[in-house]
Scaffold this motif. Structure first.
Motif, PDB file in Angstrom:
ATOM      1  N   THR A 111       0.849  -1.194   0.000  1.00  0.00           N
ATOM      2  CA  THR A 111       0.000   0.000   0.000  1.00  0.00           C
ATOM      3  C   THR A 111       0.882   1.240   0.000  1.00  0.00           C
ATOM      4  OG1 THR A 111      -1.932  -0.981   1.083  1.00  0.00           O
ATOM      5  CG2 THR A 111      -1.640   1.377   1.333  1.00  0.00           C
ATOM      6  N   ILE A 112       0.563   2.154  -0.899  1.00  0.00           N
ATOM      7  CA  ILE A 112       1.222   3.460  -0.945  1.00  0.00           C
ATOM      8  C   ILE A 112       0.218   4.499  -0.460  1.00  0.00           C
ATOM      9  CG2 ILE A 112       2.206   5.231  -2.444  1.00  0.00           C
ATOM     10  CD1 ILE A 112       3.149   2.985  -4.301  1.00  0.00           C
ATOM     11  N   LEU A 113       0.613   5.268   0.530  1.00  0.00           N
ATOM     12  CA  LEU A 113      -0.244   6.322   1.069  1.00  0.00           C
ATOM     13  C   LEU A 113       0.203   7.668   0.508  1.00  0.00           C
ATOM     14  CD1 LEU A 113      -0.342   5.296   4.853  1.00  0.00           C
ATOM     15  CD2 LEU A 113      -1.937   4.634   3.050  1.00  0.00           C
ATOM     16  N   SER A 114      -0.752   8.378  -0.082  1.00  0.00           N
ATOM     17  CA  SER A 114      -0.478   9.722  -0.582  1.00  0.00           C
ATOM     18  C   SER A 114      -1.699  10.568  -0.281  1.00  0.00           C
ATOM     19  CB  SER A 114      -0.206   9.698  -2.083  1.00  0.00           C
ATOM     20  OG  SER A 114       0.003  10.997  -2.575  1.00  0.00           O
ATOM     21  N   GLY A 115      -1.537  11.589   0.551  1.00  0.00           N
ATOM     22  CA  GLY A 115      -2.696  12.370   0.970  1.00  0.00           C
ATOM     23  C   GLY A 115      -3.410  11.700   2.119  1.00  0.00           C
ATOM     24  N   PRO A 116      -4.650  12.075   2.391  1.00  0.00           N
ATOM     25  CA  PRO A 116      -5.400  11.497   3.507  1.00  0.00           C
ATOM     26  C   PRO A 116      -5.895  10.096   3.177  1.00  0.00           C
ATOM     27  CG  PRO A 116      -6.769  13.066   2.324  1.00  0.00           C
ATOM     28  CD  PRO A 116      -5.404  13.153   1.702  1.00  0.00           C
ATOM     29  N   SER A 117      -5.751   9.162   4.128  1.00  0.00           N
ATOM     30  CA  SER A 117      -6.268   7.798   3.972  1.00  0.00           C
ATOM     31  C   SER A 117      -6.911   7.392   5.288  1.00  0.00           C
ATOM     32  CB  SER A 117      -5.140   6.833   3.597  1.00  0.00           C
ATOM     33  OG  SER A 117      -4.620   7.128   2.325  1.00  0.00           O
ATOM     34  N   PHE A 118      -8.242   7.437   5.312  1.00  0.00           N
ATOM     35  CA  PHE A 118      -8.964   7.163   6.546  1.00  0.00           C
ATOM     36  C   PHE A 118     -10.005   6.069   6.340  1.00  0.00           C
ATOM     37  CE2 PHE A 118      -7.293  11.423   7.294  1.00  0.00           C
ATOM     38  CZ  PHE A 118      -6.821  11.305   8.594  1.00  0.00           C
ATOM     39  N   ALA A 119     -10.419   5.474   7.454  1.00  0.00           N
ATOM     40  CA  ALA A 119     -11.490   4.464   7.486  1.00  0.00           C
ATOM     41  C   ALA A 119     -11.130   3.275   6.595  1.00  0.00           C
ATOM     42  CB  ALA A 119     -12.821   5.101   7.109  1.00  0.00           C
ATOM     43  N   GLY A 139      -5.726   7.091   9.411  1.00  0.00           N
ATOM     44  CA  GLY A 139      -6.481   6.847  10.641  1.00  0.00           C
ATOM     45  C   GLY A 139      -7.684   5.964  10.390  1.00  0.00           C
ATOM     46  N   LEU A 140      -8.117   5.244  11.437  1.00  0.00           N
ATOM     47  CA  LEU A 140      -9.266   4.354  11.292  1.00  0.00           C
ATOM     48  C   LEU A 140     -10.575   5.113  11.109  1.00  0.00           C
ATOM     49  CD1 LEU A 140      -8.761   1.318  13.689  1.00  0.00           C
ATOM     50  CD2 LEU A 140      -8.902   1.335  11.200  1.00  0.00           C
ATOM     51  N   SER A 141     -10.603   6.368  11.499  1.00  0.00           N
ATOM     52  CA  SER A 141     -11.769   7.204  11.218  1.00  0.00           C
ATOM     53  C   SER A 141     -11.278   8.606  10.914  1.00  0.00           C
ATOM     54  CB  SER A 141     -12.743   7.218  12.403  1.00  0.00           C
ATOM     55  OG  SER A 141     -12.107   7.698  13.567  1.00  0.00           O
ATOM     56  N   GLY A 142     -12.000   9.293  10.044  1.00  0.00           N
ATOM     57  CA  GLY A 142     -11.592  10.616   9.630  1.00  0.00           C
ATOM     58  C   GLY A 142     -12.071  11.704  10.571  1.00  0.00           C
ATOM     59  N   PRO A 143     -11.601  12.929  10.381  1.00  0.00           N
ATOM     60  CA  PRO A 143     -11.965  14.047  11.260  1.00  0.00           C
ATOM     61  C   PRO A 143     -13.468  14.254  11.427  1.00  0.00           C
ATOM     62  CG  PRO A 143     -10.095  14.662   9.925  1.00  0.00           C
ATOM     63  CD  PRO A 143     -10.546  13.325   9.416  1.00  0.00           C
ATOM     64  N   PRO A 144     -14.316  14.155  10.380  1.00  0.00           N
ATOM     65  CA  PRO A 144     -15.749  14.377  10.593  1.00  0.00           C
ATOM     66  C   PRO A 144     -16.369  13.374  11.566  1.00  0.00           C
ATOM     67  CG  PRO A 144     -15.216  14.573   8.265  1.00  0.00           C
ATOM     68  CD  PRO A 144     -14.001  14.028   8.933  1.00  0.00           C
ATOM     69  N   LEU A 145     -16.007  12.097  11.439  1.00  0.00           N
ATOM     70  CA  LEU A 145     -16.567  11.092  12.338  1.00  0.00           C
ATOM     71  C   LEU A 145     -16.032  11.261  13.754  1.00  0.00           C
ATOM     72  CD1 LEU A 145     -18.388   8.676  12.654  1.00  0.00           C
ATOM     73  CD2 LEU A 145     -16.484   7.190  11.950  1.00  0.00           C
ATOM     74  N   LEU A 192      -4.844  14.449  13.507  1.00  0.00           N
ATOM     75  CA  LEU A 192      -5.408  13.153  13.869  1.00  0.00           C
ATOM     76  C   LEU A 192      -4.464  11.997  13.554  1.00  0.00           C
ATOM     77  CD1 LEU A 192      -7.777  11.420  14.831  1.00  0.00           C
ATOM     78  CD2 LEU A 192      -8.758  11.595  12.513  1.00  0.00           C
ATOM     79  N   GLY A 193      -3.889  12.001  12.370  1.00  0.00           N
ATOM     80  CA  GLY A 193      -3.056  10.860  11.975  1.00  0.00           C
ATOM     81  C   GLY A 193      -1.822  11.266  11.217  1.00  0.00           C
ATOM     82  N   PRO A 194      -0.948  12.100  11.819  1.00  0.00           N
ATOM     83  CA  PRO A 194       0.249  12.543  11.090  1.00  0.00           C
ATOM     84  C   PRO A 194       1.204  11.379  10.828  1.00  0.00           C
ATOM     85  CG  PRO A 194       0.435  13.127  13.407  1.00  0.00           C
ATOM     86  CD  PRO A 194      -0.962  12.599  13.218  1.00  0.00           C
TER      87      PRO A 194
END
Length: 518
Positions: free
Chosen positions: A173-181, A202-208, A222-224
């Motif tokens: 898995t390549i992470l680029s930008g936000p990756s939540f839930a 993060g397992l959940s994003g900022p709105p949740l 939240l998930g730096p």
């Protein structure tokens, strides 16, 4: 009466003419491409990130990619056009290796996961499992699409399929930008996670999080990635997507041919003779030894800033792929702590799943001790190393660099594991525990009866020197508790010769075991 209307004759379109139905399909296909969406593409570039199709083009060998589901649209058509429903997926060649790839499209509804793109993924995962295709995910998005939470086709099988693929095929898995839930769930099931420094996870994003806890957080709060790198969530952190792509290609290269002959060069081996100080209290960076032993440019260290008492890496030695576990005396004198234990057991599982031989470079005083260590449940974590080793059936090669003490040595390729070869350097020394600690216990009465501190120090030094002499690598080799004591400068050659004699990997139709996510 004669009909004045001439008969209709079917006319085939010329070479330059496209039948109407085909033209309609081609127009729909073209609408999914970057050229048809300049504004959306410009916004993605302004974020400093590649588009989904740019990633695909960069990953695959030119002209080899076959896309699946390019014309897919949302289950709720009232949402309007969503090119490929926000997920580009297909199969092609990466440096000649068949690879299945998925990349979320952040320009389409924020890269959200939907019923249709989950169905695309499930379909592709089935085909990947059948054909044993390695998998690359390029992740950027915030989980489920809130406007399409009802799945007409029933529950998706994405995550359980990924769990079944663990240990069967390499998963990157390549992470680029936000990756939540959901995107974070995918990362968690992967063999290796490669992240750009600016990405978040993060397992959940900022709105949740805001809805559930009242915390108002940005993705970076939240998930730096700096936090995830420190706690071991990701294996590698790189500067940008180009670096991530290079790392992914490199990781996959270890699985193309594990015993490929090589003309690769290596550094001068003679500096190995002095890399390990004879003074056991002096530290050194074991990664320099790994880099010297390996083919130049072939070392990929995984989780380098997590569990730093142990360095784990993949590399090639004269073309042969090996998984390296090396104690690093720069951190805790090389004593294996809870983080090191987790790192240890996962690397053993990773290598064993794909039949990669294990090379142990041992210099450890044992597992970490003390109240702080016990508070990390080290009793359980240390046991995981032995559980992983007991299930491993790959070749083991062990080199004792210096200290080989206690249960730490037991796990670091000791003769109890029946290694294919076990040798020591001239600096090797052995003990059921640290020799000074053993002397303090065994000769406690003699030390307590000493007239003063000076005499006590003299007695301790004498007893430690005596024990050291009886527990050197040379004495162990004389008792045939080691196969040999070797010139450190000959280590690479010796390893390569042993690897060349090993039988080829057995063919496999299924997986040996999954790889623990931790």
């Amino acid at each position: 009466m004669t009909d004045p209307t001439p008969p209709q004759v079917a006319v085939s379109p010329g070479d330059d003419e496209i039948p109407p139905l085909l033209a309609k399909v081609e127009a729909a296909r073209q609408a999914t491409l970057d050229d048809a969406r300049p504004d959306a593409i410009a916004r993605q570039h302004a974020r400093g990130r590649w588009t989904a199709r740019e990633r695909i083009a960069a990953l695959f060998d030119a002209g080899t990619f076959v896309e699946y589901g390019q014309l897919a649209q949302p289950q709720r058509r009232s949402l309007g056009d969503a090119p490929a429903d926000g997920l580009v997926t297909g199969v092609g060649l990466v440096d000649g290796l068949s690879v299945c790839a998925f990349t979320y499209d952040y320009t389409v509804m924020g890269g959200s996961q939907s019923p249709r793109n989950h169905r695309k993924m499930d379909r592709m995962l089935q085909v990947a499992e059948r054909n044993h295709w390695p998998i690359v995910f390029w992740s950027e998005g915030g989980g489920a699409r809130a406007s399409e939470l009802h799945y007409d086709g029933g529950m998706v099988t994405t995550f359980v399929q990924l769990a079944r693929l663990s240990g069967l095929v390499p998963i990157v898995t390549i992470l680029s930008g936000p990756s939540f839930a959901g995107q974070a769930n995918i990362a968690g099931t992967s063999d290796v996670v490669i992240a750009t420094r600016s990405s978040t996870l993060g397992l959940s994003g900022p709105p949740l999080v805001m809805s559930a806890t009242g915390e108002l957080l940005t993705p970076e709060e939240l998930g730096p990635m700096s936090m995830h790198e420190r706690v071991g969530t990701v294996e590698l952190v790189v500067d940008d997507e180009a670096g991530a792509l290079d790392a992914a290609r490199r990781y996959l290269s270890y699985f193309t041919d594990i015993a490929a002959p090589s003309t690769a060069t290596a550094p001068d081996q003679m500096p190995l003779r002095t890399m390990v100080p004879e003074n056991p209290r002096r530290a050194y960076d074991v990664r320099k030894i790994v880099a010297t032993l390996a083919d130049e440019g072939s070392v990929m260290e995984l989780r380098p800033t997590f569990g730093r008492c142990l360095s784990t890496s993949l590399c090639r030695i004269e073309g042969h792929v090996v998984g390296v576990l090396a104690n690093n005396p720069m951190f805790g004198a090389g004593a294996i702590d809870a983080e090191g234990s987790a790192k240890f057991s996962r690397h053993v599982e990773l290598c064993n799943a794909y039949d990669i031989p294990l090379l142990f470079l041992c210099d450890t005083p044992g597992f970490m001790i003390g109240t702080a260590a016990e508070a990390t449940a080290l009793v359980r974590h240390s046991a995981r190393t032995l559980m992983a080793l007991s299930a491993a059936d790959v070749p083991i090669l062990t080199v004792i660099l210096r200290k080989a003490y206690g249960l730490g040595y037991y796990a670091m390729g000791s003769d109890a594991l029946a290694p294919d070869i076990i040798v020591g350097w001239p600096t090797a020394e052995f003990g059921g525990m640290g020799l000074e600690g053993a002397v303090n216990i065994v000769y406690r009465d003699e030390l307590e009866d000493a007239a003063d501190d000076a005499e006590r120090k003299e007695i301790r030094a004498m007893r430690v020197a005596d024990w050291k002499e009886r527990n050197t690598g040379l004495e162990f080799a004389r008792a045939f508790l080691l196969d040999d004591i070797i010139d450190p400068g000959d280590t690479r050659s010796m390893i390569a010769k042993v690897l060349a004699t090993l039988p080829p990997r057995p063919p496999r139709d299924g997986r040996k075991h999954p790889i623990d996510p931790w």
